[in-house]
Design a protein around this motif. Sequence first.
Motif, PDB file in Angstrom:
ATOM      1  N   PRO A 137      28.279 -53.766  20.266  1.00 33.98           N
ATOM      2  CA  PRO A 137      29.373 -52.788  20.252  1.00 33.98           C
ATOM      3  C   PRO A 137      29.343 -51.973  18.968  1.00 33.98           C
ATOM      4  O   PRO A 137      29.093 -52.500  17.885  1.00 33.98           O
ATOM      5  N   GLY A 138      29.575 -50.708  19.077  1.00 32.61           N
ATOM      6  CA  GLY A 138      29.579 -49.847  17.912  1.00 32.61           C
ATOM      7  C   GLY A 138      30.880 -49.966  17.148  1.00 32.61           C
ATOM      8  O   GLY A 138      31.827 -50.644  17.577  1.00 32.61           O
ATOM      9  N   PRO A 139      30.965 -49.311  16.009  1.00 33.60           N
ATOM     10  CA  PRO A 139      32.214 -49.344  15.228  1.00 33.60           C
ATOM     11  C   PRO A 139      33.346 -48.667  15.984  1.00 33.60           C
ATOM     12  O   PRO A 139      33.124 -47.795  16.837  1.00 33.60           O
ATOM     13  N   ALA A 140      34.566 -49.075  15.670  1.00 31.20           N
ATOM     14  CA  ALA A 140      35.728 -48.525  16.363  1.00 31.20           C
ATOM     15  C   ALA A 140      35.902 -47.039  16.090  1.00 31.20           C
ATOM     16  O   ALA A 140      36.362 -46.282  16.949  1.00 31.20           O
ATOM     17  N   GLY A 141      35.556 -46.599  14.902  1.00 35.45           N
ATOM     18  CA  GLY A 141      35.685 -45.196  14.544  1.00 35.45           C
ATOM     19  C   GLY A 141      34.368 -44.633  14.062  1.00 35.45           C
ATOM     20  O   GLY A 141      33.528 -45.351  13.506  1.00 35.45           O
ATOM     21  N   ALA A 142      34.181 -43.332  14.291  1.00 36.94           N
ATOM     22  CA  ALA A 142      32.946 -42.679  13.865  1.00 36.94           C
ATOM     23  C   ALA A 142      32.977 -42.391  12.377  1.00 36.94           C
ATOM     24  O   ALA A 142      34.009 -41.982  11.829  1.00 36.94           O
ATOM     25  N   GLY A 143      31.849 -42.609  11.716  1.00 34.69           N
ATOM     26  CA  GLY A 143      31.739 -42.311  10.298  1.00 34.69           C
ATOM     27  C   GLY A 143      31.543 -40.824  10.068  1.00 34.69           C
ATOM     28  O   GLY A 143      31.401 -40.034  11.009  1.00 34.69           O
TER      29      GLY A 143
END
Length: 532
Positions: free
Chosen positions: A274-280
């Motif tokens: 799973p990717g991070p909850a928010g985009a960098g």
Amino acid sequence: MSTFTGTGRLILFILRRDRIRMTVWTLSLVGSMFMVIPTLADMFATPEQRMARATIMETPTGIVFGGPGYGLEEYGLGAMVANEMTQSLLVALAVMGILHVVRHTRAEEESGRAELLRANVLGSSAQITAALVTNALVSGAIGALITVSMVVNGLPLADSAAYGAGLALAGVVFGAVAAVCAQVSGYARGASGLAFLVIGVLFMFRVVGDIAERGGSAPSWFSPFAWVQQTRAFDDLRWWPLALYVLVIAVLFAVAYVLADRRDLGAGLVAARPGPAGAGPLLNGVLALHLRQQRASIIAWTVAVALFALAFGTLVTEIDGMAEQNPEIMARMGLTGEGMIEAFLGVLTLYIVMPTAAFAVLSVLRTRAEEDSGRAELVLSAAVGRLRWMGSAVLVSALSGMVMMFLGGLVMGVGAASVTGDTAWIRVVAEAGAAQIPVVLMFAGLTTLFLGVAPRLVGLVWAWFAYGLFVTIFGLLMDLPDWMVHVGPFEIVALLPTEEFAPVPYLAVLAGAVAAAAVGLAGFRRRDLVTA
């Protein structure tokens, strides 16, 4: 119902579905062999010329591109063909096998078509079997026809048969590697990337082993890229190395089937993280999204081009020996006089343009894959315009190609400077690479044009690319008319440092690339999206 139920019909379906692809691959590889054998016979007609070529094959660069170098003591035509062509043919077979098997296994699951087929009378092992069998059929056809081409050109039957069989078996191995990787990754792109990584590692095993010891050392035997030439065809023929292919094929097939039984349909053995909850901050916007999606391929292609460029640059030390032994051929290629090194580096620059242009086409074509899968429709359903989405993808392709081309020239200059001691070559060859950037942009622009206006005709870009490869590599050697050579894409702009810089063609090609991209973007904005 057996797990193999429906395999026969699926094989026939794949053969019909991919009949054009398979035909193009077969004709390209077999046709290359048909043309190369008489060309090499004419180029190196005397024993002195052949021995001069054998000296080059003993250099590190010659070993990288040619293999262990059997038969160099008395360099005959058969040994020359094996040394000159084997690695190129194996790389092509690897690309063909990986793309074919992943296309008919993992890509079918990712698109949902595999689930629809399984809902009917189709066994769980039918798809992977059909993919492997059809890959084996086309690999076997290529190997058989290459054997025929060798025999027709007067080479011994037994050696030709061993060589063709080795190529065919290698193609089956590469397809089996892809089948295993397709069980590991849950996505076609990931499976292809993993398979190409494995193939790259195996190729490096062959390179390291062959460089370490004349004729190959222990690392060589871990690579299927070595076993064809380890038969010593046209030198001291031995058949037993081909048994290694059979053994590895059996093991890889068994592993692929076992892994396929241990996972769910549509899933890979390695679950996607799973990717991070928010985009960098580096994933803010459509341009950043396209760049992130292509970062792995950009890095891989750039590193590969740089390594080949460095190897090409180190070849300048061999130019004097080639000129002494083959003055007629060198003269036909324009490699004579005081500017011989400049001309030689100019010719080598073309071999940096070719893979970079291929990357540009593939990079833009990713938008087609996004469209076919329906992912583009999801993105465009948000507050993202078509021009912004497609234009960002084209911009990533263009910028990546420009960097790759300039870096290739720069690194080739470093290679030339390292063996000559003259650092001026770094600037000269870097400028030569920069002078070819419009060609790369032209291919990106043309691909955009066809995707926007006539997606079904995008294959014409590849046709022109293939034509350019043919006339560039064989044009002078086969005495093709000048107009045929100049129509090719790699002969449009001036070839520095061999020729004087001509601003008009440079700017014309640059303007044409921009215009083609603009028309393509306008067409994409107007046409309907199409999903597979």
